[in-house]
Motif scaffolding. Structure first.
Motif, short mmCIF file in Angstrom:
data_model
loop_
_atom_site.label_atom_id
_atom_site.label_comp_id
_atom_site.label_asym_id
_atom_site.label_seq_id
_atom_site.Cartn_x
_atom_site.Cartn_y
_atom_site.Cartn_z
N PHE A 95 -22.05 -30.98 10.21
CA PHE A 95 -22.38 -32.37 10.56
C PHE A 95 -21.17 -33.29 10.44
CE2 PHE A 95 -26.80 -30.91 10.36
CZ PHE A 95 -27.25 -31.47 11.54
N VAL A 123 -26.75 -36.84 15.61
CA VAL A 123 -28.05 -37.00 14.94
C VAL A 123 -29.22 -36.76 15.88
CG1 VAL A 123 -27.20 -38.58 13.17
CG2 VAL A 123 -28.07 -39.53 15.32
N GLN A 133 -34.77 -42.15 2.85
CA GLN A 133 -34.65 -41.12 3.90
C GLN A 133 -33.80 -39.96 3.38
OE1 GLN A 133 -33.47 -40.27 8.57
NE2 GLN A 133 -32.80 -42.19 7.69
N GLY A 180 -31.50 -37.09 4.43
CA GLY A 180 -30.74 -36.72 5.63
C GLY A 180 -30.65 -37.90 6.59
N GLY A 210 -28.13 -39.32 8.09
CA GLY A 210 -27.16 -39.33 9.19
C GLY A 210 -26.39 -40.63 9.26
N ARG A 240 -29.17 -44.93 11.35
CA ARG A 240 -29.84 -45.71 12.40
C ARG A 240 -31.19 -46.23 11.93
NH1 ARG A 240 -33.06 -41.96 16.44
NH2 ARG A 240 -33.06 -39.99 15.33
N ASP A 295 -27.48 -38.15 2.18
CA ASP A 295 -27.08 -37.11 3.14
C ASP A 295 -26.03 -36.22 2.48
OD1 ASP A 295 -27.43 -37.12 6.51
OD2 ASP A 295 -25.87 -35.81 5.67
N ILE A 296 -26.02 -34.94 2.88
CA ILE A 296 -25.02 -34.00 2.34
C ILE A 296 -23.65 -34.17 3.00
CG2 ILE A 296 -26.64 -32.20 1.62
CD1 ILE A 296 -26.07 -30.77 4.30
N GLY A 347 -28.08 -32.16 -1.76
CA GLY A 347 -28.88 -31.38 -0.81
C GLY A 347 -29.91 -30.49 -1.49
N VAL A 396 -36.23 -37.19 9.05
CA VAL A 396 -36.25 -37.11 10.51
C VAL A 396 -35.26 -36.02 10.94
CG1 VAL A 396 -35.95 -38.36 12.68
CG2 VAL A 396 -36.69 -39.59 10.62
N ASP A 397 -35.77 -34.89 11.38
CA ASP A 397 -34.92 -33.79 11.84
C ASP A 397 -33.92 -33.33 10.77
OD1 ASP A 397 -35.58 -32.71 14.35
OD2 ASP A 397 -34.87 -34.50 15.38
N SER A 398 -34.28 -33.45 9.50
CA SER A 398 -33.42 -32.91 8.45
C SER A 398 -34.10 -31.74 7.71
CB SER A 398 -32.98 -33.99 7.45
OG SER A 398 -34.11 -34.63 6.90
N TYR A 403 -33.03 -28.20 8.46
CA TYR A 403 -31.75 -27.71 7.90
C TYR A 403 -31.93 -27.26 6.45
CZ TYR A 403 -30.06 -29.53 12.24
OH TYR A 403 -29.90 -29.73 13.58
N LEU A 404 -32.88 -27.87 5.75
CA LEU A 404 -33.21 -27.37 4.41
C LEU A 404 -33.75 -25.95 4.54
CD1 LEU A 404 -33.13 -30.52 3.88
CD2 LEU A 404 -34.86 -30.10 2.16
C1 LIG Z 1 -30.06 -34.03 13.02
S1 LIG Z 1 -29.38 -35.05 11.77
C2 LIG Z 1 -30.57 -36.36 11.70
C3 LIG Z 1 -30.06 -37.59 11.00
C4 LIG Z 1 -31.05 -38.74 10.89
N1 LIG Z 1 -32.24 -38.34 10.18
C5 LIG Z 1 -31.42 -39.26 12.26
O1 LIG Z 1 -32.44 -38.80 12.82
O2 LIG Z 1 -30.69 -40.10 12.77
C6 LIG Z 1 -29.73 -34.14 10.28
C7 LIG Z 1 -29.07 -34.74 9.05
O3 LIG Z 1 -29.59 -34.07 7.90
C8 LIG Z 1 -28.52 -33.91 6.99
N2 LIG Z 1 -28.88 -32.82 6.07
C9 LIG Z 1 -28.94 -31.50 6.33
N3 LIG Z 1 -29.33 -30.83 5.22
C10 LIG Z 1 -29.55 -31.75 4.25
C11 LIG Z 1 -29.99 -31.69 2.89
N4 LIG Z 1 -30.25 -30.52 2.28
N5 LIG Z 1 -30.13 -32.84 2.19
C12 LIG Z 1 -29.83 -34.03 2.77
N6 LIG Z 1 -29.40 -34.15 4.05
C13 LIG Z 1 -29.27 -33.02 4.79
C14 LIG Z 1 -27.33 -33.62 7.88
O4 LIG Z 1 -26.09 -33.82 7.23
C15 LIG Z 1 -27.56 -34.59 9.03
O5 LIG Z 1 -26.96 -35.83 8.81
#
Ligand SMILES: C[S@@+](CC[C@H](N)C(=O)[O-])C[C@H]1O[C@@H](n2cnc3c(N)ncnc32)[C@H](O)[C@@H]1O
Length: 299
Positions: free
Chosen positions: A104, A116, A152, A154, A156, A159, A175-176, A201, A218-220, A223-224
């Motif tokens: 990211f 994002v 929130q 993750g 990003g 926004r 965020d990580i 994370g 949202v879409d995070s 990734y977990l």
């Molecule tokens: C697809 S982006 C979405 C960002 C934001 N939620 C948006 O919709 O604008 C996913 C985000 O999740 C973060 N992320 C991934 N694994 C994470 C974790 N274990 N803890 C926190 N953030 C994480 C990534 O670094 C990235 O910024």
């Protein structure tokens, strides 16, 4: 997500996308993003659209126009997709988290909007339209309010913190990815009630028990899921600890494994085990984003 780039598979994918676009179920921008995912190539997506035998109509015309006008953004998305880490390959959660943080950080440098949300096609204007549609869903689900503290996972580029700051008491984002947090800080620099920080994370350790009214991802969450077993479960336990009784936990996309029934079963089990009521179960309420949404409430 279709990843088979063969001609027949692409034609079939385009047919389904046009059907959904014409039925009003997805926006043309989302249809272009899905075509990019099917072809993994901006050039092949453009060729498929040009070769489409259908009589031109507003969906086909709009998809062709979007791809033409956002050619650079789509090329950046192609490069992002080529750099995605292998989700299955991490030896530990620590290694998985580090891989995604690196991904990211690099994705942001290619395109803040696409990093994002691929459905932005790299455009801040398209991203803003999608953010507004999601914000309307948060309003409809009664998740915001002047006294509410929200977090929130993750965040990003921040926004949602920028969109929600004027509608809540405090907006926190973690965020990580250090680059994402730097971008979010710059976006929200003028907003005194926005608080952003790099996180491990692994958990929500910086936040005390019973302090938040809403936690959302949202879409995070996917990734977990990809980073390592146990992280999703841990975050459910942490959300239950940090939320006040009656607080909301909202997940927009649980995994990217493409199995809605398995996602519903997992969220249902985790909700039961961690004391949440299930108010919305994997619904698809939006046109500009085709993920699934869960609304849980701490009992
Ligand atoms: C697809 S982006 C979405 C960002 C934001 N939620 C948006 O919709 O604008 C996913 C985000 O999740 C973060 N992320 C991934 N694994 C994470 C974790 N274990 N803890 C926190 N953030 C994480 C990534 O670094 C990235 O910024």
């Amino acid at each position: 997500m279709t990843q088979n780039g063969s001609g027949t598979a692409v034609k079939l994918a385009l047919r389904q996308l046009l059907d959904r676009c014409r039925a009003g179920e997805m926006s043309p921008a989302l249809a272009v993003m899905s075509l990019l995912l099917a072809t993994r190539s901006a050039a092949r997506a453009a060729m498929a659209l040009e070769a489409c035998p259908d009589a031109p109509d507003s969906c086909l015309d709009e998809m062709r126009r979007l791809l033409r006008e956002h050619r650079d953004g789509c090329a950046r998305i192609e490069a992002l997709l080529a750099q995605e880490p292998d989700g299955a390959g991490a030896a530990s959660a620590t290694e998985g988290i580090a891989r995604w943080a690196g991904f990211f950080d690099a994705a942001l440098a290619r395109s803040p909007a696409a990093s994002v949300a691929l459905y932005s096609l790299g455009s801040e204007a398209l991203l803003a339209e999608a953010t507004a549609e999601m914000a309307a869903l948060f309003e409809a689900w009664d998740l915001l309010g002047p006294d509410r503290r929200i977090l929130q996972i993750g965040c990003g580029i921040g926004r949602f913190e920028a969109a929600f700051a004027g509608r809540v008491g405090e907006a926190h984002g973690i965020d990580i990815s250090p680059a994402m947090i730097a971008a979010a800080r710059s976006r929200c620099a003028a907003l005194a009630n926005v608080h952003l920080s790099v996180c491990s994370g692994r958990d929500l350790a910086p936040f005390a028990a019973d302090t938040m009214d809403l936690i959302y991802a949202v879409d995070s969450m996917p990734y977990l899921h990809l980073a390592g077993p146990g992280l999703v479960e841990r975050h459910f336990a942490e959300a239950a600890r940090v939320l006040r009784p009656g607080g909301d936990f909202v997940i927009l996309n649980f995994s990217y494994r493409g199995d809605a029934a398995a996602d519903r079963a997992d969220v249902g089990r985790l909700a039961r085990e961690h004391g949440f009521a299930l108010l919305a179960d994997g619904v698809q309420p939006l046109r500009r984003w085709d993920g699934r949404a869960w609304h849980l409430r701490a009992l």
